[in-house]
Design a protein around this motif. Structure first.
Motif, PDB file in Angstrom:
ATOM      1  N   GLU A 602       0.823  -1.202   0.000  1.00 30.50           N
ATOM      2  CA  GLU A 602       0.000   0.000   0.000  1.00 30.50           C
ATOM      3  C   GLU A 602       0.860   1.257   0.000  1.00 30.50           C
ATOM      4  O   GLU A 602       2.054   1.223   0.313  1.00 30.50           O
ATOM      5  CB  GLU A 602      -0.911   0.002   1.238  1.00 30.50           C
ATOM      6  CG  GLU A 602      -0.158  -0.030   2.555  1.00 30.50           C
ATOM      7  CD  GLU A 602      -1.083  -0.012   3.752  1.00 30.50           C
ATOM      8  OE1 GLU A 602      -2.234   0.408   3.586  1.00 30.50           O
ATOM      9  OE2 GLU A 602      -0.639  -0.410   4.851  1.00 30.50           O
ATOM     10  N   HIS A 603       0.238   2.344  -0.411  1.00 28.40           N
ATOM     11  CA  HIS A 603       0.824   3.693  -0.368  1.00 28.40           C
ATOM     12  C   HIS A 603       2.057   3.839  -1.248  1.00 28.40           C
ATOM     13  O   HIS A 603       2.936   4.656  -0.963  1.00 28.40           O
ATOM     14  CB  HIS A 603       1.183   4.071   1.065  1.00 28.40           C
ATOM     15  CG  HIS A 603       0.024   4.023   2.010  1.00 28.40           C
ATOM     16  ND1 HIS A 603      -1.134   4.748   1.823  1.00 28.40           N
ATOM     17  CD2 HIS A 603      -0.160   3.301   3.156  1.00 28.40           C
ATOM     18  CE1 HIS A 603      -1.973   4.483   2.808  1.00 28.40           C
ATOM     19  NE2 HIS A 603      -1.413   3.609   3.626  1.00 28.40           N
ATOM     20  N   ARG A 604       2.154   3.070  -2.316  1.00 28.75           N
ATOM     21  CA  ARG A 604       3.259   3.265  -3.262  1.00 28.75           C
ATOM     22  C   ARG A 604       2.955   4.426  -4.187  1.00 28.75           C
ATOM     23  O   ARG A 604       1.803   4.755  -4.461  1.00 28.75           O
ATOM     24  CB  ARG A 604       3.487   1.999  -4.088  1.00 28.75           C
ATOM     25  CG  ARG A 604       4.116   0.853  -3.315  1.00 28.75           C
ATOM     26  CD  ARG A 604       4.395  -0.328  -4.203  1.00 28.75           C
ATOM     27  NE  ARG A 604       5.308   0.014  -5.293  1.00 28.75           N
ATOM     28  CZ  ARG A 604       5.685  -0.847  -6.251  1.00 28.75           C
ATOM     29  NH1 ARG A 604       5.213  -2.081  -6.244  1.00 28.75           N
ATOM     30  NH2 ARG A 604       6.513  -0.449  -7.192  1.00 28.75           N
ATOM     31  N   LEU A 605       4.027   5.030  -4.684  1.00 30.24           N
ATOM     32  CA  LEU A 605       3.872   6.173  -5.584  1.00 30.24           C
ATOM     33  C   LEU A 605       3.361   5.691  -6.931  1.00 30.24           C
ATOM     34  O   LEU A 605       3.950   4.800  -7.554  1.00 30.24           O
ATOM     35  CB  LEU A 605       5.212   6.887  -5.753  1.00 30.24           C
ATOM     36  CG  LEU A 605       5.188   8.178  -6.576  1.00 30.24           C
ATOM     37  CD1 LEU A 605       4.329   9.233  -5.879  1.00 30.24           C
ATOM     38  CD2 LEU A 605       6.610   8.697  -6.786  1.00 30.24           C
ATOM     39  N   THR A 606       2.257   6.234  -7.349  1.00 32.54           N
ATOM     40  CA  THR A 606       1.628   5.828  -8.606  1.00 32.54           C
ATOM     41  C   THR A 606       1.993   6.807  -9.703  1.00 32.54           C
ATOM     42  O   THR A 606       2.360   7.957  -9.441  1.00 32.54           O
ATOM     43  CB  THR A 606       0.102   5.787  -8.432  1.00 32.54           C
ATOM     44  OG1 THR A 606      -0.366   7.085  -8.046  1.00 32.54           O
ATOM     45  CG2 THR A 606      -0.319   4.750  -7.420  1.00 32.54           C
ATOM     46  N   PRO A 607       1.872   6.340 -10.991  1.00 31.49           N
ATOM     47  CA  PRO A 607       1.509   4.983 -11.442  1.00 31.49           C
ATOM     48  C   PRO A 607       2.720   4.057 -11.422  1.00 31.49           C
ATOM     49  O   PRO A 607       3.846   4.502 -11.539  1.00 31.49           O
ATOM     50  CB  PRO A 607       1.022   5.229 -12.861  1.00 31.49           C
ATOM     51  CG  PRO A 607       1.790   6.414 -13.313  1.00 31.49           C
ATOM     52  CD  PRO A 607       1.994   7.290 -12.122  1.00 31.49           C
ATOM     53  N   TYR A 608       2.470   2.743 -11.321  1.00 27.97           N
ATOM     54  CA  TYR A 608       3.531   1.755 -11.399  1.00 27.97           C
ATOM     55  C   TYR A 608       2.931   0.451 -11.916  1.00 27.97           C
ATOM     56  O   TYR A 608       1.748   0.169 -11.730  1.00 27.97           O
ATOM     57  CB  TYR A 608       4.207   1.541 -10.045  1.00 27.97           C
ATOM     58  CG  TYR A 608       3.293   1.017  -8.953  1.00 27.97           C
ATOM     59  CD1 TYR A 608       3.159  -0.355  -8.731  1.00 27.97           C
ATOM     60  CD2 TYR A 608       2.574   1.887  -8.144  1.00 27.97           C
ATOM     61  CE1 TYR A 608       2.331  -0.835  -7.730  1.00 27.97           C
ATOM     62  CE2 TYR A 608       1.743   1.424  -7.150  1.00 27.97           C
ATOM     63  CZ  TYR A 608       1.618   0.050  -6.944  1.00 27.97           C
ATOM     64  OH  TYR A 608       0.800  -0.429  -5.969  1.00 27.97           O
ATOM     65  N   GLU A 609       3.771  -0.342 -12.582  1.00 31.59           N
ATOM     66  CA  GLU A 609       3.331  -1.614 -13.150  1.00 31.59           C
ATOM     67  C   GLU A 609       3.339  -2.681 -12.077  1.00 31.59           C
ATOM     68  O   GLU A 609       4.269  -2.774 -11.279  1.00 31.59           O
ATOM     69  CB  GLU A 609       4.248  -2.023 -14.297  1.00 31.59           C
ATOM     70  CG  GLU A 609       4.197  -1.078 -15.492  1.00 31.59           C
ATOM     71  CD  GLU A 609       5.115  -1.515 -16.620  1.00 31.59           C
ATOM     72  OE1 GLU A 609       5.768  -2.569 -16.448  1.00 31.59           O
ATOM     73  OE2 GLU A 609       5.183  -0.826 -17.657  1.00 31.59           O
ATOM     74  N   ILE A 610       2.278  -3.524 -12.123  1.00 33.81           N
ATOM     75  CA  ILE A 610       2.158  -4.566 -11.098  1.00 33.81           C
ATOM     76  C   ILE A 610       2.324  -5.958 -11.674  1.00 33.81           C
ATOM     77  O   ILE A 610       2.660  -6.893 -10.969  1.00 33.81           O
ATOM     78  CB  ILE A 610       0.804  -4.429 -10.370  1.00 33.81           C
ATOM     79  CG1 ILE A 610       0.813  -5.247  -9.082  1.00 33.81           C
ATOM     80  CG2 ILE A 610      -0.340  -4.848 -11.282  1.00 33.81           C
ATOM     81  CD1 ILE A 610      -0.407  -5.059  -8.250  1.00 33.81           C
ATOM     82  N   GLY A 611       2.087  -6.124 -12.966  1.00 35.72           N
ATOM     83  CA  GLY A 611       2.227  -7.440 -13.578  1.00 35.72           C
ATOM     84  C   GLY A 611       1.718  -7.439 -15.013  1.00 35.72           C
ATOM     85  O   GLY A 611       1.351  -6.401 -15.575  1.00 35.72           O
ATOM     86  N   GLN A 612       1.695  -8.636 -15.616  1.00 34.57           N
ATOM     87  CA  GLN A 612       1.311  -8.771 -17.015  1.00 34.57           C
ATOM     88  C   GLN A 612       0.570 -10.080 -17.207  1.00 34.57           C
ATOM     89  O   GLN A 612       0.891 -11.105 -16.598  1.00 34.57           O
ATOM     90  CB  GLN A 612       2.553  -8.722 -17.922  1.00 34.57           C
ATOM     91  CG  GLN A 612       2.239  -8.761 -19.403  1.00 34.57           C
ATOM     92  CD  GLN A 612       3.500  -8.712 -20.242  1.00 34.57           C
ATOM     93  OE1 GLN A 612       4.597  -8.903 -19.734  1.00 34.57           O
ATOM     94  NE2 GLN A 612       3.352  -8.472 -21.544  1.00 34.57           N
ATOM     95  N   VAL A 613      -0.464 -10.047 -18.062  1.00 36.05           N
ATOM     96  CA  VAL A 613      -1.198 -11.253 -18.470  1.00 36.05           C
ATOM     97  C   VAL A 613      -0.927 -11.479 -19.949  1.00 36.05           C
ATOM     98  O   VAL A 613      -0.586 -10.551 -20.698  1.00 36.05           O
ATOM     99  CB  VAL A 613      -2.707 -11.111 -18.201  1.00 36.05           C
ATOM    100  CG1 VAL A 613      -2.962 -10.966 -16.710  1.00 36.05           C
ATOM    101  CG2 VAL A 613      -3.288  -9.939 -18.968  1.00 36.05           C
ATOM    102  N   SER A 614      -1.064 -12.726 -20.379  1.00 37.15           N
ATOM    103  CA  SER A 614      -0.781 -13.053 -21.773  1.00 37.15           C
ATOM    104  C   SER A 614      -1.701 -14.165 -22.225  1.00 37.15           C
ATOM    105  O   SER A 614      -1.954 -15.133 -21.479  1.00 37.15           O
ATOM    106  CB  SER A 614       0.677 -13.486 -21.923  1.00 37.15           C
ATOM    107  OG  SER A 614       0.949 -13.850 -23.256  1.00 37.15           O
ATOM    108  N   ALA A 615      -2.221 -14.017 -23.425  1.00 37.50           N
ATOM    109  CA  ALA A 615      -3.089 -15.032 -24.034  1.00 37.50           C
ATOM    110  C   ALA A 615      -2.427 -15.538 -25.296  1.00 37.50           C
ATOM    111  O   ALA A 615      -1.865 -14.763 -26.079  1.00 37.50           O
ATOM    112  CB  ALA A 615      -4.458 -14.447 -24.343  1.00 37.50           C
TER     113      ALA A 615
END
Length: 931
Positions: A602-615
């Motif tokens: 919590e309380h991280r400076l935004t924006p930031y990447e959290i992950g990736q999905v792939s199809a």
């Protein structure tokens, strides 16, 4: 010029002439200096009448000056003095004593044939004080000069004539009687001399301050002449050392510095010649002699390094001389050098030639050793010898160890073998040197990280202080071709469309050889013969599979591929490859996971990447797939997904205390077939230590508590060593933290550490008084709370104050601002005190009851014994009486039983006699019961 106090006399002394003033007439007038200007006027006619014998009509003439005059003017017949003041010294311009006549002469013409010679003689008065040009002078007089020796002094000056000039000189010192015994002033002509009446001694007194004045003949005194007389010293005494011998001990590691090791001191009884110069008399050259002496202070310094092994004692002499080098003294100096442990152990490495590097040299800082990874464990690769140049009296034992071995991910590849086994340590203590074998400690493997090790060896002696030296070994482990190529997957699956043209790439397989040497990692790919080999082909160098024949829809087949080490064909691996064809019209995109879980704080400076999905799509990779959030109309998600690559970005700050996790769905879209698929996303918000502990203020919103204890009663219990009663619960505090886990776990602390000597503060917030010795009431306890959060724990912003007071001295306790809070706390404390008092009272009552029962039991036993003895005595008396009367005695027996039942003590006595014997009290059993 000051006005004279003398009476000014103006008079005329006419010369009586025997002739008349026919051609020249002399007129002489005497007048004192400083005569007022009004009296400096003369009537020429009157003067002429007084000077001649005849009467002549002088009043009919006109008188005039022959030349202009700076001093006179004439207003016929009156002659006047022009200046305001008549100053003899100024007019005659005399700066020193003068006995000559001071006069002014003037020529006056008349209309007749004669002229007048007018002469004004100025008489002196005492209007000048004597004076010395300099108020202070310094003179030096050597001691032991003969009596009547004279010293020239400056004279005083007086501008008056000899009549009023300097008469004499005198001393005006306060101690003039002492001065007059030593000195005498002599006025000789125009000189002033100081005469010595006694010989002077600088050692007794080296300075005299004389005050001299001059007095003229009119009684006027001059200014004071201050004469500073310094008595010069004669070199009468020889320098004398305070000791006959100077002896000291210094360590051989004494540094070369400005700190002295010894101070030789000589004194001189001379008055001024006390400056002594010191010098060293030695037999050694300056280059190797390690000491020097300060010429002025006698301090001896170390200027070269000392070595006990080269020289242990220095003997030399120090000479003390006066400045004039006339007198001197010599003293011997002895300096013993104390041996210390000042030589570090030396490490000598000898490596077998097959492991020695070409660049390795004993003198190099880094010793390089080359070994192969297939070397046997325990193999000897070299030896180490350690030596120490110190004497065996200092170091009797040396040791060697591996100080560090980097990198540390694996254990060290070598070990040191001293040849000492268990129990042999006392039998094999090397003196001055120790031998060690260098062995490999384990099986090496470059693929497991055994590539290059930097090893620091440390040799240490056991002197005081202990010294050590280090040597660095660089062990290079060389790779061997011993790794089997391994495929990255046990099975490969490739899907391609039935319309894929011939020559297209189907996919890529890869095997990895973990050998570190690039030549050892070369792999060749081959297809094992199969009936489907005519459909595909493989690149033997990179593992790419190509289509060489058209596929049919729904066709599936398997082939086997082997990867062979090019340098060692015995090292190989194989894998299975499955190839399937599909119809493009029925191909759907599929996510690689059915559920993606991401964690963030919590309380991280935004924006930031959290992950990736792939199809993945069974279609060609050139057909794009886009990604979209499946949004809920009722809520707005703080996330954004890149439609091109599926990267999820947090767009606004997350707060775990508001929402700990998020669940939503992402949809993929095939731009060729317009088909979609979905996957679920769960994002967990991890806790951060962002909340301070907050004390529970439900107790009447009070931040202060007042606890009253009965210290006298508690002390009584403590004196009786009832430790359980000495632990008094004072209060219980409670704080909450909205964070979770260790971030919300709270401990409590006293702000004053001295409180821990009397009170326990438990993790549950309980405050217990465990020690009342030397406890001063009232006592102030300030408590704060701290969590165990990371990266830094947080303290509560407010504290709880607890005042522990003596219940019998309530007036000493600080007043509580909240009466209700005080009443509540008092009630709470009284309840605890009442409970404690009840427990204490019950405990004492039970103890007293048990003690009374024990005493009563003992008394009853004593009574039973005494009672039985009395009964036996009575029966025996009756028996004797019957026997005396001739009656037949019968055998008698007595059985006594003592029984204790709970708190009742019962004593039974059963006495059986013969039938002919009369029973006592009509019963055979006597019972005595005591309760």
């Amino acid at each position: 010029m000051t006005n004279s106090y003398y009476f000014i006399i103006l008079f005329f002394l006419p010369n009586v002439l025997t002739y008349d003033c026919r051609e020249i007439c002399n007129l002489t007038v005497y007048v004192y200096e400083n005569t007022s200007n009004d009296n400096l006027q003369w009537n020429l006619i009157d003067l002429l009448y007084n000077r001649t014998l005849t009467t002549f009509p002088y009043e009919h003439y006109q008188y005039s000056l022959s030349n202009p005059s700076d001093y006179f003017e004439i207003d016929s017949p009156i002659l006047k003095f022009r200046l305001i003041e008549l100053d003899r010294e100024q007019i005659c311009n005399k700066n020193f004593f003068n006995d000559n006549e001071c006069s002014l002469q003037l020529q006056i013409f008349t209309q007749a044939s004669f002229f007048i010679l007018f002469k004004l003689i100025i008489l002196d008065i005492n209007d000048w004080k004597p004076y010395f040009k300099d108020d202070h002078i310094n003179i030096n007089i050597r001691e032991n000069l003969p009596i009547n020796y004279r010293v020239q002094l400056p004279i005083a000056h007086d501008h008056d004539s000899t009549q009023y000039n300097i008469d004499y000189y005198k001393f005006i010192n306060d101690d003039d009687h002492l001065i007059n015994e030593l000195f005498q002033l002599e006025k000789f002509h125009d000189e002033l001399r100081l005469k010595l009446l006694k010989q002077l001694d600088c050692e007794k007194r080296n300075n005299y301050q004389l005050q001299i004045i001059a007095v003229d003949k009119g009684g006027l005194q001059s200014n004071v002449l201050h004469v500073n007389i310094t008595i010069d010293d004669l070199n009468e005494f020889q320098p004398r050392f305070k000791q006959r011998l100077y002896h000291t001990h210094i360590s051989e590691n004494t540094p070369i510095s400005n700190t002295s090791i010894l101070n030789v001191i000589a004194t001189d009884d001379d008055c001024y010649d006390k400056i002594i110069h010191y010098s060293i008399l030695r037999d050694m050259s300056n280059d190797i002699f390690p000491f020097e002496i300060d010429k002025y202070t006698g301090l001896i310094y170390v200027i070269h390094e000392l070595d006990y092994e080269k020289m242990s004692t220095y003997r030399f002499r120090v000479k003390a001389s006066n400045l004039d080098q006339v007198t001197s003294s010599i003293v011997p100096v002895l300096i013993d050098i104390i041996d210390i442990n000042d030589h570090e152990p030396l490490i000598q490495i000898n490596i077998l030639n097959e492991y020695k590097s070409i660049n390795s040299d004993e003198d190099n800082e880094e010793f390089i050793i080359n070994i192969n990874e297939n070397i046997h464990s325990g193999q000897v690769i070299g030896t180490i010898i350690i030596r120490d140049n110190d004497s065996i009296m200092i170091n009797r034992k040396l040791s060697l160890k591996i100080l560090s071995c980097w990198p540390t991910k694996n254990s060290c590849p070598i070990e040191l073998d001293s040849g000492i086994r268990n129990g042999d340590e006392n039998e094999k203590n090397f003196i001055g040197s120790t031998n060690y074998l260098i062995r490999t400690s384990r099986q090496l493997d470059t693929e497991m990280g055994d590539g290059q090790y930097t090893i620091i060896l440390e040799a240490r002696d056991y002197g005081d202080p202990s010294l050590s030296s280090q040597r660095r070994l660089l062990i290079i482990i060389h790779d061997k071709n011993d790794c089997i190529p391994k495929f990255t997957q046990a099975d490969y699956q490739f899907h391609l469309s039935e319309s894929t043209p011939i020559g297209s790439s189907i996919g890529h397989i890869q095997a990895i050889d973990h050998d570190l040497t690039p030549d050892f990692r070369r792999i060749q790919y081959k297809l094992i013969y199969n009936e489907n080999n005519h459909i595909i082909d493989i690149n033997p160098n990179n593992g790419s599979i190509y289509l060489i024949k058209k596929l049919l829809a729904g066709m599936t087949f398997n082939i086997t591929v082997i990867a062979i080490d090019q340098h060692n064909h015995s090292l190989y691996d194989q894998t299975n490859v499955q190839i399937s064809s599909y119809d493009e019209d029925t191909c759907l995109p599929t996510f690689r996971q059915t559920l993606y879980i991401f964690n963030t704080t919590e309380h991280r400076l935004t924006p930031y990447e959290i992950g990736q999905v792939s199809a993945d799509s069974c279609l060609s990779l050139s057909i794009p797939i886009s990604y979209h959030l499946v949004k809920d109309k009722t809520s707005t998600l703080p996330f954004f997904i890149d439609t091109r690559n599926g990267v999820i970005t947090v767009t606004r700050e997350l707060d775990r205390e508001k929402q700990s996790f998020y669940k939503f769905s992402i949809e993929s879209f095939n731009h060729k077939t317009h088909q979609t698929s979905q996957t679920d996303i769960q994002i967990n918000v991890l806790d951060e230590n962002d909340h301070y502990p907050i004390f529970d203020n439900s107790i009447n919103n009070a931040r202060e508590q007042y606890i009253y204890i009965n210290k006298t009663l508690s002390s009584k219990y403590s004196n009786e060593r009832t430790s359980t009663l000495n632990n008094i619960l004072i209060a219980r505090v409670h704080a909450t933290d909205e964070d979770e886990g260790s971030n919300g776990l709270i401990n409590y602390y006293f702000t004053n550490n001295d409180n821990y000597a009397f009170f326990h503060l438990y993790s549950n917030g309980s405050v217990v008084l465990y020690n009342q010795r030397n406890l001063q009431l009232p006592c102030r306890l300030e408590i704060y709370a701290r969590d165990q959060g990371n990266p830094a724990p947080l303290n509560s912003r407010e504290s709880i104050l607890i005042y522990v007071c003596d219940a019998l001295k309530r007036h000493e306790c600080p007043s509580d601002e909240s009466i209700e809070s005080q009443q509540w706390l008092l009630s709470y404390n009284n309840k605890n005190q009442i409970k404690t008092d009840r427990l204490t009272t019950n405990f004492y009552l039970g103890s007293i009851f048990i003690m009374i029962s024990i005493l009563l039991f003992i008394v009853i036993i004593i009574v039973c014994i005494v009672w039985n003895l009395i009964l036996k005595g009575q029966l025996k008396g009756k028996h004797d009486q019957i026997h005396t009367n001739g009656l037949k005695s019968s055998t008698e027996s007595y059985n006594c039983r003592v029984e204790a039942r709970k708190n009742l003590i019962v004593s039974d006595s059963l006495c059986e006699s013969s039938p002919t014997m009369t029973s006592i009290d009509g019963n055979h059993r006597l019972k005595s019961v005591a309760v």
